[in-house]
Scaffold this motif. Sequence first.
Motif, PDB file in Angstrom:
ATOM      1  N   ALA A   1      -7.459  -1.559  -5.903  1.00  0.00           N
ATOM      2  CA  ALA A   1      -8.356  -1.247  -6.618  1.00  0.00           C
ATOM      3  C   ALA A   1      -9.458  -0.337  -6.165  1.00  0.00           C
ATOM      4  O   ALA A   1      -9.976   0.737  -6.739  1.00  0.00           O
ATOM      5  CB  ALA A   1      -9.002  -2.338  -7.216  1.00  0.00           C
ATOM      6  N   GLN A   2      -9.766  -0.367  -5.070  1.00  0.00           N
ATOM      7  CA  GLN A   2     -10.735   0.411  -4.366  1.00  0.00           C
ATOM      8  C   GLN A   2     -10.525   1.792  -4.071  1.00  0.00           C
ATOM      9  O   GLN A   2     -10.966   2.739  -4.384  1.00  0.00           O
ATOM     10  CB  GLN A   2     -11.300  -0.425  -2.937  1.00  0.00           C
ATOM     11  CG  GLN A   2     -12.121  -1.598  -3.254  1.00  0.00           C
ATOM     12  CD  GLN A   2     -12.527  -2.234  -1.818  1.00  0.00           C
ATOM     13  OE1 GLN A   2     -11.716  -1.860  -0.707  1.00  0.00           O
ATOM     14  NE2 GLN A   2     -13.672  -3.274  -2.145  1.00  0.00           N
ATOM     15  N   ARG A   3      -8.838   1.807  -3.546  1.00  0.00           N
ATOM     16  CA  ARG A   3      -8.442   3.018  -3.246  1.00  0.00           C
ATOM     17  C   ARG A   3      -8.223   4.019  -4.584  1.00  0.00           C
ATOM     18  O   ARG A   3      -8.622   5.325  -4.387  1.00  0.00           O
ATOM     19  CB  ARG A   3      -6.957   2.712  -2.759  1.00  0.00           C
ATOM     20  CG  ARG A   3      -6.360   4.011  -2.243  1.00  0.00           C
ATOM     21  CD  ARG A   3      -7.012   4.199  -0.644  1.00  0.00           C
ATOM     22  NE  ARG A   3      -6.583   5.341   0.051  1.00  0.00           N
ATOM     23  CZ  ARG A   3      -7.028   5.903   1.007  1.00  0.00           C
ATOM     24  NH1 ARG A   3      -8.333   5.842   1.189  1.00  0.00           N
ATOM     25  NH2 ARG A   3      -6.656   6.600   1.553  1.00  0.00           N
TER      26      ARG A   3
ATOM     27  N   PRO B   1      -4.204  -4.084 -13.762  1.00  0.00           N
ATOM     28  CA  PRO B   1      -3.333  -5.318 -12.652  1.00  0.00           C
ATOM     29  C   PRO B   1      -2.063  -5.493 -13.363  1.00  0.00           C
ATOM     30  O   PRO B   1      -2.130  -5.903 -14.579  1.00  0.00           O
ATOM     31  CB  PRO B   1      -4.437  -6.275 -12.772  1.00  0.00           C
ATOM     32  CG  PRO B   1      -5.294  -6.172 -13.885  1.00  0.00           C
ATOM     33  CD  PRO B   1      -5.372  -4.647 -14.363  1.00  0.00           C
TER      34      PRO B   1
ATOM     35  N   ARG C   1      -0.267  -8.679  -1.535  1.00  0.00           N
ATOM     36  CA  ARG C   1      -0.491  -9.312  -0.239  1.00  0.00           C
ATOM     37  C   ARG C   1      -0.013 -10.864  -0.190  1.00  0.00           C
ATOM     38  O   ARG C   1       0.535 -11.156   0.655  1.00  0.00           O
ATOM     39  CB  ARG C   1      -1.747  -9.358   0.044  1.00  0.00           C
ATOM     40  CG  ARG C   1      -2.143  -9.648   1.633  1.00  0.00           C
ATOM     41  CD  ARG C   1      -3.563  -9.077   2.031  1.00  0.00           C
ATOM     42  NE  ARG C   1      -3.953  -9.328   3.251  1.00  0.00           N
ATOM     43  CZ  ARG C   1      -4.796  -9.047   3.846  1.00  0.00           C
ATOM     44  NH1 ARG C   1      -5.641  -8.165   3.414  1.00  0.00           N
ATOM     45  NH2 ARG C   1      -5.166  -9.306   5.168  1.00  0.00           N
TER      46      ARG C   1
ATOM     47  N   SER D   1      -1.006 -10.867  -6.895  1.00  0.00           N
ATOM     48  CA  SER D   1      -1.108 -10.035  -5.563  1.00  0.00           C
ATOM     49  C   SER D   1      -0.210  -9.776  -4.754  1.00  0.00           C
ATOM     50  O   SER D   1       0.611 -10.944  -4.437  1.00  0.00           O
ATOM     51  CB  SER D   1      -2.349 -10.828  -4.791  1.00  0.00           C
ATOM     52  OG  SER D   1      -2.177 -10.364  -3.253  1.00  0.00           O
TER      53      SER D   1
ATOM     54  N   PRO E   1      -2.792  -6.540  -8.468  1.00  0.00           N
ATOM     55  CA  PRO E   1      -4.143  -6.707  -8.562  1.00  0.00           C
ATOM     56  C   PRO E   1      -4.870  -6.735  -7.215  1.00  0.00           C
ATOM     57  O   PRO E   1      -6.064  -7.374  -7.126  1.00  0.00           O
ATOM     58  CB  PRO E   1      -4.372  -7.821  -9.484  1.00  0.00           C
ATOM     59  CG  PRO E   1      -3.280  -8.665  -9.027  1.00  0.00           C
ATOM     60  CD  PRO E   1      -2.275  -7.731  -8.762  1.00  0.00           C
ATOM     61  N   ASP E   2      -4.441  -6.117  -6.098  1.00  0.00           N
ATOM     62  CA  ASP E   2      -5.172  -6.472  -4.874  1.00  0.00           C
ATOM     63  C   ASP E   2      -6.272  -5.607  -4.672  1.00  0.00           C
ATOM     64  O   ASP E   2      -6.246  -4.492  -5.344  1.00  0.00           O
ATOM     65  CB  ASP E   2      -4.172  -5.933  -3.552  1.00  0.00           C
ATOM     66  CG  ASP E   2      -2.843  -7.014  -3.493  1.00  0.00           C
ATOM     67  OD1 ASP E   2      -3.024  -7.693  -2.508  1.00  0.00           O
ATOM     68  OD2 ASP E   2      -2.023  -6.799  -4.493  1.00  0.00           O
ATOM     69  N   GLU E   3      -7.570  -6.300  -4.046  1.00  0.00           N
ATOM     70  CA  GLU E   3      -8.821  -5.583  -3.927  1.00  0.00           C
ATOM     71  C   GLU E   3      -8.663  -4.213  -3.456  1.00  0.00           C
ATOM     72  O   GLU E   3      -9.432  -3.221  -3.918  1.00  0.00           O
ATOM     73  CB  GLU E   3      -9.751  -6.387  -3.427  1.00  0.00           C
ATOM     74  CG  GLU E   3     -11.043  -5.910  -3.421  1.00  0.00           C
ATOM     75  CD  GLU E   3     -12.191  -6.690  -3.041  1.00  0.00           C
ATOM     76  OE1 GLU E   3     -13.156  -6.453  -2.546  1.00  0.00           O
ATOM     77  OE2 GLU E   3     -11.798  -7.986  -2.229  1.00  0.00           O
ATOM     78  N   ASP E   4      -7.988  -4.056  -2.332  1.00  0.00           N
ATOM     79  CA  ASP E   4      -7.901  -2.872  -1.627  1.00  0.00           C
ATOM     80  C   ASP E   4      -7.191  -1.721  -2.285  1.00  0.00           C
ATOM     81  O   ASP E   4      -7.412  -0.545  -2.449  1.00  0.00           O
ATOM     82  CB  ASP E   4      -7.169  -3.123  -0.364  1.00  0.00           C
ATOM     83  CG  ASP E   4      -5.902  -3.841  -0.324  1.00  0.00           C
ATOM     84  OD1 ASP E   4      -5.799  -4.500  -1.308  1.00  0.00           O
ATOM     85  OD2 ASP E   4      -5.137  -3.589   0.861  1.00  0.00           O
TER      86      ASP E   4
ATOM     87  N   ARG F   1       0.792  -1.095  -0.080  1.00  0.00           N
ATOM     88  CA  ARG F   1       0.115  -0.066   0.180  1.00  0.00           C
ATOM     89  C   ARG F   1       0.840   1.423  -0.050  1.00  0.00           C
ATOM     90  O   ARG F   1       0.400   2.305  -0.531  1.00  0.00           O
ATOM     91  CB  ARG F   1      -0.873  -0.057   1.253  1.00  0.00           C
ATOM     92  CG  ARG F   1      -1.713   1.322   1.391  1.00  0.00           C
ATOM     93  CD  ARG F   1      -2.718   1.349   2.294  1.00  0.00           C
ATOM     94  NE  ARG F   1      -3.241   2.694   2.542  1.00  0.00           N
ATOM     95  CZ  ARG F   1      -4.461   3.059   3.397  1.00  0.00           C
ATOM     96  NH1 ARG F   1      -4.906   2.011   4.007  1.00  0.00           N
ATOM     97  NH2 ARG F   1      -4.824   4.195   3.622  1.00  0.00           N
TER      98      ARG F   1
END
Length: 409
Positions: A40-42, A52, A58, A56, A35-38, A9
Amino acid sequence: MVLSTYGSRGDVEPLAGLAERLRGLGAEVRVCAPPDEDFAQRLAGVGVPLVPVGRSARAWTKAAPPASSLPQRAAEVIASQFDAITAAAEGCDVVVATGMMPAAAGALSVAERLGIRSVSVTFQQLTLPSPHRPPLAYPGRPLPPEVTDNRVLWDLDAQSVNALFGEALNTNRVANGLPPVDDVRDYVIGDQPWLATDPVLDPWQGTPELNVVQTGAWILSDVQPLPAELVAFLDAGTPPVYVGFGSMPMHASTDIAQVAIEAVRAQGRRVVVARGWAELGLIDGRDDCFVVGEVNQHALFSRVAAVVHHGGAGTTTTATRAGASQVVVPQLADQPYWAGRVADLGIGVAHDGPTPTFESLSAALGTALAAETRARATAVAGMVRTDGATVAAQLLLDTISRGGPTASA
């Protein structure tokens, strides 16, 4: 424009801040990141699509591979950069390359192949050669303890970078019609690297031969309100202590949570625990602790008595800007450096080592919660620049309008 990174992050958040400013100035922006979901949301929160790249971050971090596999992992990262950025950069004017060195090398190579201007950016100065400090050691390649000349150590660092990443980079470059590079580190740094850190928290100490542009930290203007339940907890008593380790897996996370909560309680304080990638949680059912996920860190840090964290560049900058005193428990890479800066500025404590005990953390908290430390933290907060992303965005747009190389800040 294409903004590229591969990392945690702390590598993605600054790009979201820059992308937000660029969009506000009318630029079209794409961000290439894991391609981490958090992530993409950010990015979606600032209206920027995530392209992506690779696997990941993470999952990569939690895998904790042996140091011997670093060249293989670098090869995977570089190949993914060529694949993703080649498509994402179609029609763009500038590629901004950040993140771990093999990722930046791959992104810069794609820009070179496509004939697009590029900027190399670091979020900490420890990868930039300087006679004032030694380089960071790579896993499995320790610096020789008998060598004390920093210039010699930086020469050894260049050799390590070439040994770890040179074959993977040049294999991909040759396959894409580019000549091999002799010095990977010099290629990534280039003629005018950008340093996206705050000059008070991170004053550049380098050499005249390296023309560094220090823009200030790229801060995302987060206006998201804190969750109502968290606000109710904060309002219900005296300011708590925040404990969180961001993207660090903290493999002894259960013990870390136990030690941290008990040490904070011993100071007569309540606790806000951030789950993070270590998945920290509560240790009992008492009502003096509250667990949070992704929240507006600046808003939260502005309401706590102290911040206990891992020493990532982003978390350190956010806590400093919020005026919170800090206890930095560094785990790896540049984190000991940020811990030292916090201690040098008098705004907190650099914990000795990555694994706190009840005794060591209690002592550190005693100093961080002292009135003089908190007063100093408040004073330094007023010195931190908040315009770094704006400065960088304007420099990039000026570069496009002139059609030439990047300019100094």
